[in-house]
Scaffold this motif. Structure first.
Motif, PDB file in Angstrom:
ATOM      1  N   PHE A 142     152.805  58.194 -17.227  1.00  0.00           N
ATOM      2  CA  PHE A 142     152.372  56.961 -17.892  1.00  0.00           C
ATOM      3  C   PHE A 142     152.937  55.724 -17.188  1.00  0.00           C
ATOM      4  O   PHE A 142     152.272  54.688 -17.114  1.00  0.00           O
ATOM      5  N   ILE A 143     154.153  55.829 -16.672  1.00  0.00           N
ATOM      6  CA  ILE A 143     154.734  54.717 -15.900  1.00  0.00           C
ATOM      7  C   ILE A 143     153.875  54.454 -14.665  1.00  0.00           C
ATOM      8  O   ILE A 143     153.558  53.300 -14.349  1.00  0.00           O
ATOM      9  N   ILE A 144     153.493  55.521 -13.988  1.00  0.00           N
ATOM     10  CA  ILE A 144     152.661  55.386 -12.785  1.00  0.00           C
ATOM     11  C   ILE A 144     151.294  54.818 -13.148  1.00  0.00           C
ATOM     12  O   ILE A 144     150.804  53.886 -12.491  1.00  0.00           O
ATOM     13  N   GLU A 145     150.674  55.322 -14.209  1.00  0.00           N
ATOM     14  CA  GLU A 145     149.371  54.809 -14.659  1.00  0.00           C
ATOM     15  C   GLU A 145     149.431  53.315 -14.935  1.00  0.00           C
ATOM     16  O   GLU A 145     148.577  52.561 -14.483  1.00  0.00           O
ATOM     17  N   CYS A 146     150.412  52.920 -15.711  1.00  0.00           N
ATOM     18  CA  CYS A 146     150.548  51.512 -16.078  1.00  0.00           C
ATOM     19  C   CYS A 146     150.747  50.642 -14.845  1.00  0.00           C
ATOM     20  O   CYS A 146     150.113  49.592 -14.711  1.00  0.00           O
ATOM     21  N   SER A 147     151.608  51.083 -13.954  1.00  0.00           N
ATOM     22  CA  SER A 147     151.876  50.315 -12.744  1.00  0.00           C
ATOM     23  C   SER A 147     150.618  50.170 -11.889  1.00  0.00           C
ATOM     24  O   SER A 147     150.327  49.093 -11.369  1.00  0.00           O
ATOM     25  N   LYS A 148     149.859  51.256 -11.756  1.00  0.00           N
ATOM     26  CA  LYS A 148     148.628  51.205 -10.963  1.00  0.00           C
ATOM     27  C   LYS A 148     147.635  50.216 -11.554  1.00  0.00           C
ATOM     28  O   LYS A 148     146.922  49.535 -10.830  1.00  0.00           O
ATOM     29  N   GLN A 149     147.595  50.123 -12.868  1.00  0.00           N
ATOM     30  CA  GLN A 149     146.679  49.196 -13.524  1.00  0.00           C
ATOM     31  C   GLN A 149     147.148  47.745 -13.425  1.00  0.00           C
ATOM     32  O   GLN A 149     146.409  46.835 -13.766  1.00  0.00           O
ATOM     33  N   ASN A 150     148.380  47.557 -12.976  1.00  0.00           N
ATOM     34  CA  ASN A 150     148.958  46.212 -12.860  1.00  0.00           C
ATOM     35  C   ASN A 150     149.349  45.907 -11.423  1.00  0.00           C
ATOM     36  O   ASN A 150     150.439  45.383 -11.164  1.00  0.00           O
ATOM     37  N   ASN A 151     148.475  46.251 -10.493  1.00  0.00           N
ATOM     38  CA  ASN A 151     148.699  45.968  -9.074  1.00  0.00           C
ATOM     39  C   ASN A 151     149.987  46.566  -8.513  1.00  0.00           C
ATOM     40  O   ASN A 151     150.663  45.962  -7.689  1.00  0.00           O
ATOM     41  N   GLY A 152     150.341  47.761  -9.003  1.00  0.00           N
ATOM     42  CA  GLY A 152     151.479  48.477  -8.441  1.00  0.00           C
ATOM     43  C   GLY A 152     152.828  48.131  -9.019  1.00  0.00           C
ATOM     44  O   GLY A 152     153.852  48.611  -8.537  1.00  0.00           O
ATOM     45  N   ARG A 153     152.845  47.325 -10.065  1.00  0.00           N
ATOM     46  CA  ARG A 153     154.142  46.992 -10.663  1.00  0.00           C
ATOM     47  C   ARG A 153     153.966  46.631 -12.133  1.00  0.00           C
ATOM     48  O   ARG A 153     152.896  46.187 -12.550  1.00  0.00           O
ATOM     49  N   ALA A 154     155.025  46.835 -12.898  1.00  0.00           N
ATOM     50  CA  ALA A 154     154.991  46.525 -14.322  1.00  0.00           C
ATOM     51  C   ALA A 154     156.414  46.324 -14.824  1.00  0.00           C
ATOM     52  O   ALA A 154     157.353  46.914 -14.298  1.00  0.00           O
ATOM     53  N   THR A 155     156.543  45.493 -15.831  1.00  0.00           N
ATOM     54  CA  THR A 155     157.850  45.303 -16.467  1.00  0.00           C
ATOM     55  C   THR A 155     158.101  46.444 -17.445  1.00  0.00           C
ATOM     56  O   THR A 155     157.171  47.168 -17.833  1.00  0.00           O
ATOM     57  N   VAL A 156     159.329  46.586 -17.858  1.00  0.00           N
ATOM     58  CA  VAL A 156     159.682  47.586 -18.865  1.00  0.00           C
ATOM     59  C   VAL A 156     158.857  47.354 -20.124  1.00  0.00           C
ATOM     60  O   VAL A 156     158.324  48.297 -20.719  1.00  0.00           O
ATOM     61  N   LEU A 157     158.702  46.113 -20.521  1.00  0.00           N
ATOM     62  CA  LEU A 157     157.931  45.777 -21.710  1.00  0.00           C
ATOM     63  C   LEU A 157     156.455  46.147 -21.545  1.00  0.00           C
ATOM     64  O   LEU A 157     155.837  46.703 -22.457  1.00  0.00           O
ATOM     65  N   GLU A 158     155.890  45.866 -20.383  1.00  0.00           N
ATOM     66  CA  GLU A 158     154.491  46.222 -20.133  1.00  0.00           C
ATOM     67  C   GLU A 158     154.277  47.727 -20.209  1.00  0.00           C
ATOM     68  O   GLU A 158     153.283  48.206 -20.776  1.00  0.00           O
ATOM     69  N   VAL A 159     155.213  48.486 -19.653  1.00  0.00           N
ATOM     70  CA  VAL A 159     155.105  49.945 -19.695  1.00  0.00           C
ATOM     71  C   VAL A 159     155.219  50.432 -21.138  1.00  0.00           C
ATOM     72  O   VAL A 159     154.433  51.271 -21.581  1.00  0.00           O
ATOM     73  N   SER A 160     156.154  49.902 -21.873  1.00  0.00           N
ATOM     74  CA  SER A 160     156.338  50.297 -23.267  1.00  0.00           C
ATOM     75  C   SER A 160     155.071  50.034 -24.076  1.00  0.00           C
ATOM     76  O   SER A 160     154.596  50.900 -24.826  1.00  0.00           O
ATOM     77  N   LYS A 161     154.509  48.846 -23.934  1.00  0.00           N
ATOM     78  CA  LYS A 161     153.270  48.507 -24.644  1.00  0.00           C
ATOM     79  C   LYS A 161     152.131  49.421 -24.215  1.00  0.00           C
ATOM     80  O   LYS A 161     151.352  49.883 -25.054  1.00  0.00           O
TER      81      LYS A 161
END
Length: 84
Positions: free
Chosen positions: A10-29
């Protein structure tokens, strides 16, 4: 039933959807919005998932999937993973 390894994905999925990076909060949401039902059905993991996914981020860094922590507030995918 979800496992701690699913949280890594899920961390990888979220990051891929956000141009390869995400904050802890974005991943949690992202996890909560997309996998709330599965989390609620995951037994004890439901009570620990926010701790566990952060630990899984550490494991992803050790494997070279996430870049080493840079104090910029983001978890970033390594260049090899971002390009896939």
């Amino acid at each position: 039933m979800l496992t701690k390894y699913d949280l890594s994905n899920f961390i990888i999925e979220c990051s891929k959807q956000n141009n390869g990076r995400a904050t802890v909060l974005e991943v949690s949401k992202y996890i909560w919005i997309n996998y709330e039902k599965e989390l609620r059905q995951s037994g004890d993991l439901f009570y620990t998932w926010q701790y566990v996914y952060r630990w899984q981020a550490t494991e992803l860094r050790k494997k070279g999937i996430l870049k080493k922590h840079e104090n910029n507030g983001y978890w970033e995918l390594s260049d090899e993973v971002s390009s896939k």
